[in-house]
Design a protein around this motif. Structure first.
Motif, PDB file in Angstrom:
ATOM      1  N   LEU A  39       4.961 108.577 115.987  1.00  0.00           N
ATOM      2  CA  LEU A  39       6.399 108.831 116.118  1.00  0.00           C
ATOM      3  C   LEU A  39       6.758 110.233 115.646  1.00  0.00           C
ATOM      4  CD1 LEU A  39       7.963 105.462 114.931  1.00  0.00           C
ATOM      5  CD2 LEU A  39       8.189 106.489 117.195  1.00  0.00           C
ATOM      6  N   ASP A  40       6.212 110.624 114.491  1.00  0.00           N
ATOM      7  CA  ASP A  40       6.472 111.968 113.970  1.00  0.00           C
ATOM      8  C   ASP A  40       5.970 113.035 114.925  1.00  0.00           C
ATOM      9  OD1 ASP A  40       7.622 110.843 111.727  1.00  0.00           O
ATOM     10  OD2 ASP A  40       5.861 111.145 110.440  1.00  0.00           O
ATOM     11  N   ALA A  41       4.777 112.834 115.480  1.00  0.00           N
ATOM     12  CA  ALA A  41       4.212 113.805 116.423  1.00  0.00           C
ATOM     13  C   ALA A  41       5.065 113.894 117.685  1.00  0.00           C
ATOM     14  CB  ALA A  41       2.770 113.427 116.772  1.00  0.00           C
ATOM     15  N   ALA A  42       5.519 112.746 118.191  1.00  0.00           N
ATOM     16  CA  ALA A  42       6.359 112.735 119.396  1.00  0.00           C
ATOM     17  C   ALA A  42       7.678 113.452 119.142  1.00  0.00           C
ATOM     18  CB  ALA A  42       6.609 111.294 119.852  1.00  0.00           C
ATOM     19  N   ARG A  43       8.260 113.232 117.982  1.00  0.00           N
ATOM     20  CA  ARG A  43       9.518 113.924 117.645  1.00  0.00           C
ATOM     21  C   ARG A  43       9.321 115.441 117.581  1.00  0.00           C
ATOM     22  NH1 ARG A  43      10.395 109.354 113.485  1.00  0.00           N
ATOM     23  NH2 ARG A  43      11.788 107.968 114.639  1.00  0.00           N
ATOM     24  N   ALA A  44       8.221 115.861 116.978  1.00  0.00           N
ATOM     25  CA  ALA A  44       7.938 117.299 116.884  1.00  0.00           C
ATOM     26  C   ALA A  44       7.737 117.898 118.270  1.00  0.00           C
ATOM     27  CB  ALA A  44       6.713 117.540 116.006  1.00  0.00           C
ATOM     28  N   ILE A  45       7.029 117.176 119.145  1.00  0.00           N
ATOM     29  CA  ILE A  45       6.806 117.682 120.503  1.00  0.00           C
ATOM     30  C   ILE A  45       8.119 117.698 121.282  1.00  0.00           C
ATOM     31  CG2 ILE A  45       5.675 117.144 122.700  1.00  0.00           C
ATOM     32  CD1 ILE A  45       3.186 116.355 121.082  1.00  0.00           C
ATOM     33  N   TRP A  46       8.959 116.691 121.089  1.00  0.00           N
ATOM     34  CA  TRP A  46      10.281 116.673 121.744  1.00  0.00           C
ATOM     35  C   TRP A  46      11.060 117.934 121.370  1.00  0.00           C
ATOM     36  CZ3 TRP A  46      12.988 113.350 125.031  1.00  0.00           C
ATOM     37  CH2 TRP A  46      14.362 113.567 125.125  1.00  0.00           C
TER      38      TRP A  46
END
Length: 150
Positions: free
Chosen positions: A118-125
């Protein structure tokens, strides 16, 4: 401009979700590269894509084979693009490619039950939005059909 699609897995596995997305990509005549973070995962997905359904045929290969550049779908563990794909799938917290602009579409599939994912997806977003990419967020409804949520 690269279109970025975020698929939030909830109560479903990557092994269930990835093959239909790759089928749609292949049917459209697009080349794809699937970026995972371990050779073991790539090998497991390679085997799964040959056998996930009795009536399916999804031509693909891993980056290891000599003619990977000729394959419509290639599984890889690094940032290379051996088959000159226009669609890149990021799974297992694979990083955003440096050469994002070379892809028409980026598909990030992440596990909603994994805090690091989730944290990685948020950063990529955030990174994609700052680069001017069109980003959309997809989540399954109660029947398992993907719905655009953002």
């Amino acid at each position: 401009m690269t279109e970025v699609l975020f698929y939030h897995l909830q109560n479903m596995s990557l092994e269930k979700v990835l093959p239909p997305l790759l089928e749609k990509t292949f049917e459209r005549g697009w080349r794809a590269v699937v970026h995972t973070t371990s050779e073991e995962r790539a090998d497991a997905l390679d085997a799964h894509l040959w056998s996930y359904r009795d009536d399916s045929f999804l031509p693909h290969a891993t980056w290891r084979i000599e003619d990977a550049g000729e394959q419509p779908i290639v599984l890889t563990v690094d940032g290379r693009n051996p088959n000159r794909a226009t669609v890149r799938f990021l799974i297992d917290n694979a990083p955003l490619p440096e050469n994002l602009d070379t892809y028409e579409r980026l598909v990030l599939i992440f596990d909603g039950d994994d805090g690091a994912a989730l944290d990685a997806a948020r950063a990529i977003w955030t990174e994609c939005k700052s680069r001017g990419c069109e980003a959309t967020y997809w989540q399954p409804d109660e029947t398992g059909r993907w719905q655009r949520r953002g």
